[in-house]
Motif scaffolding. Structure first.
Motif, short mmCIF file in Angstrom:
data_model
loop_
_atom_site.label_atom_id
_atom_site.label_comp_id
_atom_site.label_asym_id
_atom_site.label_seq_id
_atom_site.Cartn_x
_atom_site.Cartn_y
_atom_site.Cartn_z
N SER B 5 35.07 36.77 79.99
CA SER B 5 34.44 36.37 81.25
C SER B 5 35.28 35.32 81.94
O SER B 5 35.42 35.31 83.17
CB SER B 5 33.05 35.80 80.99
OG SER B 5 32.33 36.66 80.15
N ARG B 6 35.83 34.42 81.14
CA ARG B 6 36.69 33.38 81.72
C ARG B 6 37.90 34.03 82.39
O ARG B 6 38.30 33.63 83.48
CB ARG B 6 37.13 32.43 80.61
CG ARG B 6 37.48 31.06 81.12
CD ARG B 6 37.60 30.08 80.00
NE ARG B 6 36.31 29.74 79.40
CZ ARG B 6 36.18 29.24 78.18
NH1 ARG B 6 37.25 29.06 77.42
NH2 ARG B 6 35.00 28.95 77.72
N LYS B 7 38.41 35.05 81.75
CA LYS B 7 39.55 35.77 82.33
C LYS B 7 39.14 36.40 83.67
O LYS B 7 39.90 36.34 84.65
CB LYS B 7 40.04 36.87 81.38
CG LYS B 7 41.10 37.79 81.98
CD LYS B 7 41.56 38.82 80.96
CE LYS B 7 42.52 39.86 81.51
NZ LYS B 7 42.19 40.47 82.76
N ALA B 8 37.92 36.95 83.72
CA ALA B 8 37.45 37.56 84.96
C ALA B 8 37.42 36.52 86.08
O ALA B 8 37.89 36.77 87.20
CB ALA B 8 36.05 38.15 84.77
N VAL B 319 34.43 42.79 90.12
CA VAL B 319 33.91 43.47 91.31
C VAL B 319 32.54 42.91 91.68
O VAL B 319 32.26 42.61 92.85
CB VAL B 319 33.82 44.99 91.04
CG1 VAL B 319 33.10 45.69 92.17
CG2 VAL B 319 35.22 45.56 90.85
N ALA B 320 31.68 42.73 90.66
CA ALA B 320 30.32 42.25 90.93
C ALA B 320 30.36 40.85 91.53
O ALA B 320 29.55 40.52 92.40
CB ALA B 320 29.50 42.26 89.65
N SER B 374 30.62 48.92 95.73
CA SER B 374 31.80 48.24 95.20
C SER B 374 32.23 48.86 93.87
O SER B 374 33.41 49.12 93.64
CB SER B 374 31.52 46.76 94.99
OG SER B 374 31.03 46.19 96.18
N LEU B 375 31.25 49.07 93.00
CA LEU B 375 31.58 49.64 91.69
C LEU B 375 32.11 51.06 91.84
O LEU B 375 33.06 51.46 91.16
CB LEU B 375 30.36 49.62 90.77
CG LEU B 375 29.97 48.23 90.28
CD1 LEU B 375 28.69 48.29 89.47
CD2 LEU B 375 31.08 47.60 89.45
N ALA B 376 31.51 51.81 92.78
CA ALA B 376 32.01 53.16 93.03
C ALA B 376 33.47 53.08 93.47
O ALA B 376 34.31 53.88 93.05
CB ALA B 376 31.16 53.85 94.09
N GLY B 377 33.76 52.09 94.33
CA GLY B 377 35.12 51.93 94.81
C GLY B 377 36.08 51.64 93.66
O GLY B 377 37.22 52.10 93.63
#
Lengths: 238, 788
Positions: B5-8, B319-320, B374-377
């Protein structure tokens, strides 16, 4: 090579200090160097010895932290970005370890992209023939072997008839047979066009084709020797 | 926090400017969604509450005159829970210091004994008129505000031909006049149209209507069958000169409200769809690149035992986060814009208050849709990343394969320089990406056009209506049809150059089961002051016999030229006749029919009468003519063309300008999002290539050309496509907004194209400027030492 040949580069006391985060790295520590027209010089040395930094400074890609570099009497240290760009454009040919060809252009076009911005270039086809690639003019980089790609890079570097050819590990990514063919191309350029050539390598065998060999260690020129009888590139094996 | 998560978070921070550009596009969509939905819901809630509080009626009927006893018969109708009668009159007002004529509708107030009457007025200031005091009035607050009237102010009024001096005792609102517009007008004009309420007895005596009424309002009983009940009302009022009874659906103010809500509903999905589609595309571009750059990291994670789900989840988190930031900005912006838009509506729709409501389901839906888009993208890139075998992911990707492009086979390509070749091949190698970029940019262009289109439409409508179809300087309406002698009288006024008669007759047109309440206007066939025009803006000649009708009306009734139609006249002898439809005219406001005046009078069985006249008046005589006409008791209304035109622009100018500005801003946001992200991704993908060229002696400008030339080409392709899409959207919006009240012409003026194109070019240049800084910072040394 002797003093009769014109002095191309004169470097005095060049040092380069990089900041890598918190750490200062002394890449060069006061290098003095003279290069004369038509010389083929090999820079030898382990990783981190300052070879590439020296080459980059000579090629106008980087500026020293202190010291001066004169190219035909003009101090590169005073030049701004636009002047350095012009300097590279007019006088310097570069060859890199990873070729750096434009993937969307064919061999011929990769050369043409440089000849189009030069004043008195050779034809791209001529440059490619010189490196033995007269038959593969319309191939894209993805269709060429590593050695072929590197020879395209050499053709690209010399097609504008530069005064100086700078090669950074030109055979580093190639096997020995292919490497020899690339070195032959560099040799041809040096001999036939009289281009002052500097080749960086950590492969000591390659030094045998040079007129002069500079050993770098720890940011200094530790040793220098002249080859009285350089051997032909095709005789090299490693 | 887990390391992944930190990487995200750090990846996102690294991508922050690109992520922000995408978040802004998302915010644009969400802001639109929230703005339109919040405004829609707020206005609907306000309407419902207000209607309930003021006891808004279910149905109305107008008639000529009926004794009060008829009310009992109306109350006895099955389905009617309550009946209230009143007296309504038209009047002309003159306010001190205001030169222009003012039209007014005067309504009687229910007697003091009636508890919570239908259509109860809401007194805003002052008090109700005292029963039995004839000269006290309540005035509509919009008019009072526009004219600076306060309790205690007085003005003169001509009602039914008699002059009165009236005293304002209070200002009020009514659910019947939320949209307070003069019948037949295009836009509300609060200075020149008033609603007045008076004591019933005072107005009865002014109209000689003692013990009688001319309008009734109804409350339906629960479960009442509308059609039958209306028919029963009509049957009762028929012999008293009754017009067709109407329900809320046909009540003028309420109809405009419904119309507006429909428009808002369209906006609520159209714009968010555009924005979120573009955002999905941008996220795809950016995440694809991110995954491409992190192939080796993915390989290492997988080598350490992270499964495809964890990897996919990791990128989904990035993305989220972008979607969440965009939604947050969008909700905040949407609430601000929603308040603003509601405020604009409140200027036109005179609600006493606004029950602003932001439904959290709107926000949640918006977020869910954004996240899904967004997730679809990102889905393709993420799935591919999660599925890569570690060993393969650790190797650098195979070199890009290029081939000579199709364009190069065209003659002339050989003369293009290598940099241009690079650009063309780059585009051809990823045609879909280029296509989607072009579509995204084109949508930005189209949004700017939509923002500007309403201005064009209004300009056009004004031009057609007031300069082409209707050329009179003044229009005079008589209280009742009069003989032609009145025309001679008007022609005799000094400065009057031309007089042409007309007559409006209210009718119901029927074709089988389809029916429409409207009016037929009788015109002289050789007239020049009012000429109906057809779609090509050529004069549609008035036939000697038969009916010309607006094409909109033809569509509603499903008739074509050559068909016949039943015409039920709602005044005079109230005949029903069958007339042939001979042609169509085209109008933007309202629907109606046209006939030759003589033919109309014949069909109605009336003599040679006129209902009013259009005048052409010398410019310097206009004021004098206006004043003389106002003083005439038989003149019910006066229309002044210049005022009508000015009024159109005054009432809508500011909100139009704001709308254009907001649309421009949104277009720029999309454009920036697309261009900036495309440039950043291209820079990241090709930084090595560009740095190599810099080493070979290419200047920053020359390298910039290779990078930005591609984008310039895409922008250049997007502009014409944007014009096309803009036309489509304008057409769609116009079709959505078309009703029997008005039709929005599909007109886009050159200035709008110019604005949209300039917005594209300017915002692309801005993005280019930002990216240029990065070209200057290309690391020439580092890029040469590493293999990508």
């Amino acid at each position: 090579m002797d003093a009769a040949h014109e002095l191309v580069f004169r470097a005095r006391g060049i040092s380069k200090v990089y900041r890598m985060g918190e750490v200062e790295v002394h890449a060069l520590r006061g290098v003095d160097l003279d290069l004369r027209a038509g010389e083929l010089v090999v820079l030898l040395g382990p990783s981190g010895s300052g070879k590439s930094t020296l080459l980059n400074i000579l090629g106008g890609l980087d500026t020293p932290t202190s010291g001066h570099v004169w190219y035909h009497g003009k101090d590169l240290v005073d030049a701004d970005d636009a002047q350095l760009t012009l300097f590279r454009r007019e006088h310097i040919g570069f060859v890199f370890q990873f070729y750096n060809l434009i993937p969307s252009l064919t061999a011929r076009e990769n050369v043409a992209i440089v000849t189009e911005i030069s004043t008195a270039p050779m034809k791209p086809e001529e440059a490619l023939r010189l490196v033995g690639l007269g038959e593969r003019l319309d191939h894209f980089p993805a269709q060429l072997s590593g050695g072929e790609q590197q020879r395209v890079a050499i053709a690209r570097a010399i097609a504008k008839r530069p005064a100086v050819l700078l090669c950074d590990e030109p055979t580093g990514a190639l096997d020995s047979g292919t490497g020899v063919r690339v070195l032959e191309a560099i040799e041809t350029v040096n001999q036939d066009l009289g281009t002052t050539t500097i080749v960086i390598t950590h492969n000591a065998d390659i030094a045998r084709m040079a007129h002069r060999v500079l050993h770098l260690a720890d940011g200094r020129i530790a040793r220098e020797h002249h080859n009285e009888a350089p051997i032909a590139a095709r005789e090299l094996r490693w | 926090m887990k390391a992944l998560s930190r990487k995200a978070l750090r990846d996102l921070w690294h991508l922050r400017s690109q992520a922000l550009a995408i978040a802004l596009v998302i915010a644009g969509g969400i802001a639109n969604l929230v703005m339109s939905q919040a405004t829609l819901r707020s206005l609907e809630a306000t309407r419902d509450r207000y209607y309930a509080e003021q006891n808004f009626a279910d149905a109305w009927v107008a008639l000529k005159r009926a004794p009060e006893s008829v009310a009992e018969r109306l109350a006895a109708i099955d389905g009617i829970a309550r009946v209230e009668t009143r007296v309504v009159a038209a009047g002309n007002l003159a306010v001190e210091g205001f030169d222009a004529p003012i039209r007014a509708q005067v309504l009687s107030l229910p007697g003091p004994g009636i508890e919570s009457p239908l259509n109860r007025v809401r007194v805003e200031a002052g008090r109700l008129p005292t029963s039995g005091v004839g000269n006290e009035v309540l005035v509509s607050e919009a008019f009072a505000k526009a004219q600076g009237l306060r309790p205690g102010s007085t003005f003169r009024a001509t009602i039914h031909g008699r002059a009165h001096t009236l005293v304002v005792v209070g200002t009020a609102r009514s659910p019947e006049f939320v949209y307070q517009i003069a019948p037949g007008a295009t836009f509300p004009d609060f200075r020149r149209y008033a609603v007045l309420w008076m004591d019933r007895r005072a107005i009865e005596s002014a109209l000689d209507m003692d013990g009688a009424f001319n309008q009734a309002s109804f409350r339906f009983a629960p479960g009442a069958r509308t059609a039958e009940t209306l028919a029963a009302i009509d049957a009762v009022v028929d012999r008293y000169g009754g017009l067709d009874a109407i329900t809320r659906k046909d009540q003028l103010s309420n109809r405009f409200l419904e119309q507006e809500f429909r428009q808002l509903g369209t906006m609520a999905w159209l714009f968010p769809t555009i924005f979120l589609s573009v955002a999905a595309f941008l996220i795809n571009v950016v995440v694809t690149r991110l995954v491409g750059m992190q192939r080796d990291q993915i390989a290492i994670l997988k080598a350490f035992g992270y499964g495809p789900g964890a990897i996919a989840g990791h990128y989904a988190l990035v993305v989220a986060l972008i979607a969440s930031v965009g939604t947050l900005i969008g909700v905040a912006g949407g609430v601000v814009l929603g308040h603003w838009l509601s405020g604009v509506y409140m200027q036109f729709y005179r609600f006493p208050y606004l029950a602003f409501s932001l439904d959290e389901t709107v926000v949640m839906t918006g977020f869910a849709v954004t996240l899904a888009a967004s997730l679809a993208g990102a889905a393709l890139a993420v799935t591919r990343a999660a599925g890569l075998p570690p060993a393969e992911a650790m190797r650098p990707p195979a070199p890009e394969r290029y081939r000579p492009s199709l364009i190069e086979r065209l003659p002339g390509f050989g003369r293009l320089g290598q940099p241009t070749r690079i650009i063309v091949r780059q585009i051809e190698r990823r045609p879909y990406k280029a296509l989607l970029s072009v579509v995204g940019l084109a949508l930005a262009c189209a949004i700017v056009m939509i923002g500007r289109f309403q201005n064009d439409a209004i300009d056009w409508m004004v031009d057609v209506q007031f300069r082409l179809a209707q050329r009179n300087d003044l229009g005079v309406n008589f209280v009742e049809p009069v003989g032609r002698a009145a025309l001679g009288e008007l022609a005799g006024l000094p400065g009057v150059e031309r007089v042409e008669p007309f007559r409006y007759v209210p009718v119901v047109l029927r074709n089988g089961t389809r029916a429409q309440r409207t009016a037929i206007e009788g015109l002289p066939p050789d007239g020049i002051l009012k000429r109906p025009v057809n779609r090509d803006l050529r004069a549609a000649p008035i036939p000697d016999a038969g009916l010309l009708m607006t094409d909109q009306l033809g569509e509603i009734l499903g008739v074509r030229p050559g068909d016949t139609i039943e015409v039920q006249v709602l005044e005079g002898r109230r005949r029903t006749v069958v007339l042939p439809v001979v042609g169509f005219a085209s109008e933007y406001i309202g629907v109606q029919g046209y006939m030759a005046l003589d033919a109309l009078n014949r069909a109605l069985g009336d003599g040679d009468v006129v209902g009013g006249a259009r005048l052409l008046v010398e410019a310097d005589a206009r004021d004098a003519v206006e004043r003389r006409l106002e003083a005439r008791p038989r003149v019910a209304g006066l229309g002044v063309r210049e005022l009508e035109i000015r009024n159109v622009y005054e009432s809508i100018g500011e909100s139009m300008l704001t709308f254009t500005f907001v649309a421009l801003l949104l277009g720029i946001v999309i454009n920036f999002g697309v261009v900036y992200n495309a440039a950043r991704v291209a820079l990241s993908e090709r930084g090595r290539e560009l740095a190599s060229l810099r080493v070979l002696g290419f200047t920053r400008g020359e390298v910039g050309y290779i990078l930005l030339g591609e984008l310039a080409l895409l922008v250049a392709l997007a502009i014409p496509l944007g014009f096309l899409i803009g036309n489509g959207l304008v057409w769609y919006m116009s079709s959505q907004l078309t009703s029997d009240l008005f039709r929005i012409p599909v007109v886009i003026r050159p200035g709008t194209y110019a604005l949209a194109a300039s917005a594209m070019v300017v915002s692309a240049l801005l993005s280019a400027l930002v990216v240029r800084q990065r070209i200057a910072r290309l690391d020439l040394i580092e890029v040469l030492k590493t293999r990508e």
